[in-house]
Scaffold this motif. Structure first.
Motif, short mmCIF file in Angstrom:
data_model
loop_
_atom_site.label_atom_id
_atom_site.label_comp_id
_atom_site.label_asym_id
_atom_site.label_seq_id
_atom_site.Cartn_x
_atom_site.Cartn_y
_atom_site.Cartn_z
N UNK A 37 0.85 -1.18 0.00
CA UNK A 37 0.00 0.00 0.00
C UNK A 37 0.89 1.23 0.00
N UNK A 38 0.66 2.14 -0.93
CA UNK A 38 1.44 3.38 -0.99
C UNK A 38 0.80 4.39 -0.04
N UNK A 39 1.60 5.08 0.76
CA UNK A 39 1.03 6.03 1.73
C UNK A 39 1.52 7.46 1.55
N UNK A 40 2.35 7.69 0.51
CA UNK A 40 2.77 9.07 0.24
C UNK A 40 2.58 9.46 -1.22
N UNK A 41 2.17 8.55 -2.08
CA UNK A 41 2.00 8.90 -3.50
C UNK A 41 0.83 9.86 -3.66
N UNK A 42 1.02 10.87 -4.48
CA UNK A 42 -0.03 11.86 -4.73
C UNK A 42 -0.86 11.53 -5.96
N UNK A 43 -0.19 11.31 -7.08
CA UNK A 43 -0.92 11.17 -8.34
C UNK A 43 -1.75 9.89 -8.39
N UNK A 44 -1.19 8.79 -7.93
CA UNK A 44 -1.87 7.51 -8.10
C UNK A 44 -1.60 6.59 -6.91
N UNK A 45 -2.19 6.90 -5.75
CA UNK A 45 -2.01 6.00 -4.60
C UNK A 45 -2.71 4.67 -4.88
N UNK A 46 -2.13 3.59 -4.38
CA UNK A 46 -2.74 2.26 -4.54
C UNK A 46 -2.92 1.61 -3.18
N UNK A 47 -4.07 1.03 -2.98
CA UNK A 47 -4.39 0.35 -1.73
C UNK A 47 -4.22 -1.15 -1.91
N UNK A 48 -3.41 -1.76 -1.08
CA UNK A 48 -3.24 -3.22 -1.03
C UNK A 48 -3.03 -3.81 -2.43
N UNK A 49 -2.01 -3.31 -3.10
CA UNK A 49 -1.72 -3.80 -4.46
C UNK A 49 -1.10 -5.19 -4.39
#
Length: 433
Positions: A286-298
């Motif tokens: 899970x990305x927690x700092x991406x702005x453009x395209x955060x992904x949850x539980x990839x």
């Protein structure tokens, strides 16, 4: 060496508090800005305010590669398109490309994490980095490039191809760090010898290898031939690119995942249930700092485990073990699950066998057949046929004993298997031809 001391050595309690703060903010952002996630949350009857601890991560929906394809090209962006300064994408050979966007802050974060990864590998401003990862829509080349520049080292943006020229420039420019796929590193070694040079003509001391799975045996092969320390780097385009995780030169025992930016968990690839620390399964990020395209539980489809024992290098960020294979390129041969890396390990334990091989899958009637085609070195190839047959039988026996699958083993003459200047093509599946 540490690039970012305060973050890389942050006490676990502080790190987890930071992760939770960032997770809550990210979940709220995607819920209100990405229709795909809002629909998923509503279907599962979840609201952002229900995420109160890191343990609540398991209640959130998974994201899969197909979701990126289904929302092609910009459907998963969490910011207006004009805030996106860069786009990367996969080749799309198995369908629509997977597109990833970056804001300027995302690009800066990526450069910082790559610089952190490079220093984790022992790099410094004095180094000359030979970057043989491909430039373009593939994230490898530019990701490494920006990290080297952020660190303040010298970058040689050679990209892929032109191997003989690469060898010449590596020597002439005094390159000290090689960045490439592990299979290409071995191809470069062959080209060095073919050019009439010796390893002593080069100044390489470290290799940073990724973009394809490789085994400990291949690491030993690379270190022995190129006389360098070979380190593993981890990343994937959907999450950021290279620099999600890096093996430290101090311990060379697992890859530190930069947990101030990524949450990691291991799940059972069949059930999706979280697994305890130390158990092997599929890595989920899970990305927690991406702005453009955060992904949850990839769901990465990469099989590994999380190492809970602290690393002796002093970094507090947890490590994952070397990637064992992928849940979606795992070979199923007559009901037996086999990863190419397992076969590679057996091959490289055999004296006289070169680290160049292919696994050829065919079908006779209803039965799957596996042929392992592997090169031998010049000395072994010149031996009498009876000796070669004994080597074939030995490899076949080891594959059967250790993996439980019967394979035909074919020893091939040196240089007979096609070389790749990118990812090596290890598997040829002809079962549906």
């Amino acid at each position: 060496m540490l690039y970012d001391v305060s973050n890389e050595t942050m006490p676990r309690e502080e790190l987890e508090a930071l992760q939770l703060t960032r997770l809550k903010a990210m979940v709220e952002k995607v819920y209100y800005n990405v229709p795909f996630y809002q629909n998923r949350f509503n279907e599962m009857d979840i609201r952002p305010e229900q995420i109160r601890s890191l343990d609540d991560l398991k209640y959130l929906p998974f994201t899969e590669k197909q979701d990126l394809r289904n929302n092609y090209p910009f459907g998963l962006f969490a910011v207006p398109r004009d805030n996106v300064v860069r786009v990367h994408a996969s080749s799309g050979t198995t369908g629509k490309a997977t597109v990833v966007g970056y804001t300027q802050r995302d690009v800066n974060t990526w450069a910082e994490l790559m610089a952190r990864s490079l220093m984790c590998a022992g790099a410094s401003r004095r180094d000359i980095v030979h970057n043989a990862y491909g430039y373009g829509l593939f994230t490898g080349g530019l990701g490494m490039h920006y990290g080297v520049e952020r660190l303040g080292a010298t970058i040689l943006p050679i990209s892929g191809g032109g191997t003989r020229r690469q060898v010449m420039l590596m020597r002439d420019f005094g390159s000290t760090i090689l960045c490439s796929t592990p299979s290409y590193a071995l191809f470069l070694y062959e080209s060095i010898l073919a050019a009439g040079m010796s390893i002593e003509d080069l100044k390489l001391h470290t290799g940073i290898f990724g973009a394809e799975p490789w085994s400990e045996k291949m690491r030993s092969e690379i270190e022995s031939k190129l006389q360098i320390k070979a380190l593993d780097i981890y990343g994937l385009s959907e999450i950021m690119g290279p620099g999600v995780g890096m093996e430290c030169c101090d311990a060379q025992d697992g890859l530190h995942i930069w947990e101030d930016h990524f949450l990691i968990e291991i799940i059972d690839p069949e059930t999706g249930e979280q697994l305890p620390l130390g158990e092997s399964g599929e890595l989920v990020i899970t990305t927690i700092t991406k702005e453009a395209q955060p992904l949850i539980r990839y769901r990465t489809r990469d099989i590994t485990r999380i190492e809970a024992i602290p690393c002796r290098c002093g970094r507090t960020h947890r490590r994952i073990s070397r990637i064992q294979g992928r849940s979606d390129d795992m070979l199923i041969i007559r009901g037996v699950n086999v990863f190419p890396q397992q076969i590679e390990t057996i091959l490289l334990e055999t004296q006289g066998v070169a680290p160049h091989y292919q696994l050829i899958l065919t079908r006779q009637g209803s039965l799957d057949m596996l042929e392992v085609k592997v090169e031998v070195d010049e000395k072994l190839f010149s031996d009498e046929i009876r000796h070669l047959q004994r080597i074939e039988a030995k490899i076949q026996k080891n594959i059967k004993e250790f993996l439980g699958v019967t394979a035909k083993v074919t020893l091939s003459e040196p240089q007979s298997i096609e070389r790749s200047e990118g990812k090596a093509k290890r598997i040829i599946d002809l079962r549906n031809s």
